[in-house]
Motif scaffolding. Structure first.
Motif, PDB file in Angstrom:
ATOM      1  N   VAL A  41     -36.431  19.195  -4.761  1.00  0.00           N
ATOM      2  CA  VAL A  41     -35.070  19.690  -4.546  1.00  0.00           C
ATOM      3  C   VAL A  41     -34.127  18.551  -4.189  1.00  0.00           C
ATOM      4  CG1 VAL A  41     -35.940  21.938  -3.836  1.00  0.00           C
ATOM      5  CG2 VAL A  41     -35.436  20.212  -2.112  1.00  0.00           C
ATOM      6  N   ALA A  42     -32.848  18.782  -4.467  1.00  0.00           N
ATOM      7  CA  ALA A  42     -31.833  17.776  -4.179  1.00  0.00           C
ATOM      8  C   ALA A  42     -31.760  17.510  -2.685  1.00  0.00           C
ATOM      9  CB  ALA A  42     -30.476  18.254  -4.694  1.00  0.00           C
ATOM     10  N   ALA A  43     -31.489  16.271  -2.329  1.00  0.00           N
ATOM     11  CA  ALA A  43     -31.373  15.897  -0.921  1.00  0.00           C
ATOM     12  C   ALA A  43     -30.320  16.763  -0.235  1.00  0.00           C
ATOM     13  CB  ALA A  43     -30.997  14.424  -0.808  1.00  0.00           C
ATOM     14  N   GLY A  44     -30.683  17.302   0.928  1.00  0.00           N
ATOM     15  CA  GLY A  44     -29.772  18.160   1.673  1.00  0.00           C
ATOM     16  C   GLY A  44     -29.920  19.633   1.360  1.00  0.00           C
ATOM     17  N   SER A  45     -30.739  19.966   0.343  1.00  0.00           N
ATOM     18  CA  SER A  45     -30.913  21.372  -0.051  1.00  0.00           C
ATOM     19  C   SER A  45     -32.237  21.958   0.418  1.00  0.00           C
ATOM     20  CB  SER A  45     -30.812  21.507  -1.585  1.00  0.00           C
ATOM     21  OG  SER A  45     -29.557  21.090  -2.053  1.00  0.00           O
ATOM     22  N   GLU A  46     -33.007  21.179   1.190  1.00  0.00           N
ATOM     23  CA  GLU A  46     -34.345  21.634   1.566  1.00  0.00           C
ATOM     24  C   GLU A  46     -34.336  22.894   2.434  1.00  0.00           C
ATOM     25  OE1 GLU A  46     -33.535  17.768   3.947  1.00  0.00           O
ATOM     26  OE2 GLU A  46     -33.030  18.669   2.010  1.00  0.00           O
ATOM     27  N   ARG A  47     -33.244  23.154   3.155  1.00  0.00           N
ATOM     28  CA  ARG A  47     -33.177  24.371   3.973  1.00  0.00           C
ATOM     29  C   ARG A  47     -32.719  25.577   3.167  1.00  0.00           C
ATOM     30  NH1 ARG A  47     -30.572  22.436   9.811  1.00  0.00           N
ATOM     31  NH2 ARG A  47     -32.225  20.907  10.324  1.00  0.00           N
ATOM     32  N   GLU A  48     -32.093  25.312   2.024  1.00  0.00           N
ATOM     33  CA  GLU A  48     -31.583  26.396   1.178  1.00  0.00           C
ATOM     34  C   GLU A  48     -32.578  26.795   0.094  1.00  0.00           C
ATOM     35  OE1 GLU A  48     -27.966  24.910  -0.386  1.00  0.00           O
ATOM     36  OE2 GLU A  48     -27.036  24.593   1.579  1.00  0.00           O
TER      37      GLU A  48
ATOM     38  N   GLN B 287     -27.943  15.934 -11.315  1.00  0.00           N
ATOM     39  CA  GLN B 287     -27.742  16.773 -12.493  1.00  0.00           C
ATOM     40  C   GLN B 287     -28.314  18.172 -12.306  1.00  0.00           C
ATOM     41  OE1 GLN B 287     -29.688  14.482 -15.528  1.00  0.00           O
ATOM     42  NE2 GLN B 287     -28.160  12.852 -15.523  1.00  0.00           N
ATOM     43  N   ALA B 288     -29.293  18.303 -11.408  1.00  0.00           N
ATOM     44  CA  ALA B 288     -29.941  19.590 -11.167  1.00  0.00           C
ATOM     45  C   ALA B 288     -30.177  19.775  -9.679  1.00  0.00           C
ATOM     46  CB  ALA B 288     -31.268  19.669 -11.925  1.00  0.00           C
ATOM     47  N   ASP B 289     -30.297  21.038  -9.271  1.00  0.00           N
ATOM     48  CA  ASP B 289     -30.581  21.346  -7.872  1.00  0.00           C
ATOM     49  C   ASP B 289     -32.071  21.280  -7.574  1.00  0.00           C
ATOM     50  OD1 ASP B 289     -27.834  22.022  -7.198  1.00  0.00           O
ATOM     51  OD2 ASP B 289     -28.132  23.821  -8.415  1.00  0.00           O
ATOM     52  N   ALA B 290     -32.882  21.494  -8.618  1.00  0.00           N
ATOM     53  CA  ALA B 290     -34.328  21.498  -8.398  1.00  0.00           C
ATOM     54  C   ALA B 290     -35.067  21.307  -9.716  1.00  0.00           C
ATOM     55  CB  ALA B 290     -34.766  22.821  -7.758  1.00  0.00           C
TER      56      ALA B 290
END
Length: 309
Positions: free
Chosen positions: A167-174, A234-237
């Motif tokens: 996952v994109a950096a900063g999105s691990e909680r989402e 380019q992608a969220d995951a």
């Protein structure tokens, strides 16, 4: 033939691609299909200039370069020896070991299903596969038994790998599970990739409709390509390997442990290239690399999961 008159005795893939005005991947594909004269020297594809001239002029292939495996037509057919190519799915540890072992093997990674087809057609000595299955032990065996039932091949374990969401950096909680992919941009793999088969299963199991995620239009054909797309924003995951998340410094959500096997042509198994590769896989350097990459379990390396006729 004026473009070839001053060329060296052997041309590179890049030079042939420029000559034919096609992409390099097309040249690799032509070589793997036996459509163009080539040689395997020091682990690289090289194209004999004189034979290439004959091929372009439509002249019959010399007997010295025709297929000599006994498994297909030889008249007028250019071929790469089966023992020279490992096809199928891309695996970072396998990719590294092919080079470091000095095996002389070349790779043509374009997905597990593509590798299955190439071994069935006698176009590769081996192919890496990680095809999810609901039956038996969950990986590869049913596909191999169905597609290669009459072929003298062996399904040998290479490693078990941790696969999950990069996952994109900063999105691990989402993004903490497959269900959180709704409304997200997701890396898309080629239809022949084992990851594409697994992703479809995971989305269906989580109740996520295909249309609920946005798949990137450009296909990621290797594990590094998939992780790089996330790292570049380019992608969220991406459904990728733990080793690639570590390499790109990205958060990783473990989802499943998969088994990566090699389908190996039994005759090619006894040839020096594959013997050298597997000898290297038993060294301390190989074990250290697997540990450094992360997400690998090589305890079962070499275990036979299916043996053909």
């Amino acid at each position: 033939m004026s473009e070839l008159e001053n060329s060296p005795a052997f041309l590179t893939t890049k030079e042939v691609a420029a000559l034919l005005r096609v992409k390099e991947r097309k040249v690799y594909d032509m070589a793997a299909e036996g459509e163009i004269p080539c040689r395997r020297l020091t682990g690289k594809l090289l194209f004999p200039r004189q034979e290439l001239e004959s091929w372009l002029s439509g002249a019959p292939a010399p007997a010295t370069t025709a297929a000599a495996t006994g498994d297909g037509p030889t008249s007028g057919t250019w071929s790469v020896a089966r023992a020279d190519i490992i096809a199928g799915s891309h695996d970072p540890l396998l990719d590294w070991a092919i080079r470091e072992s000095g095996s002389g093997l070349a790779s043509f990674f374009d997905g597990s299903l593509d590798g299955l087809t190439r071994v069935a057609a006698g176009k590769a000595a081996a192919a890496g596969v990680h095809i999810f299955e609901t039956g038996h032990d969950g990986w590869n065996r049913d596909h191999v038994a169905a597609e290669l039932a009459e072929r003298p091949v062996v399904l040998v374990e290479w490693a078990k790998r941790q696969r999950g969401l990069i996952v994109a950096a900063g999105s691990e909680r989402e993004i903490t599970e497959i269900g959180d992919l709704r409304g997200r941009r997701l890396v898309q793999r080629q239809p022949t990739a084992g990851t594409a088969v697994l992703l479809q299963h995971l989305l269906e199991t989580a109740g996520v409709e295909r249309g609920a995620v946005t798949l990137l239009p450009e296909l990621a054909r290797t594990e590094p390509d998939a992780a790089a797309a996330v790292a570049a924003g380019q992608a969220d995951a991406a459904l990728g390997l733990q080793s690639m998340a570590r390499q790109f410094g990205l958060p990783f959500v473990a989802t499943i442990e998969e088994r990566f096997d090699l389908i190996i042509d039994r005759r090619s198994w006894f040839e020096p290239p594959l013997q050298k590769l597997f000898a290297f896989s038993r060294t301390a350097a190989f074990a250290e690399k697997a540990e450094a990459l992360g997400g690998y379990d090589i305890a079962g390396l070499g275990e036979v999961h299916w043996n053909g006729p």
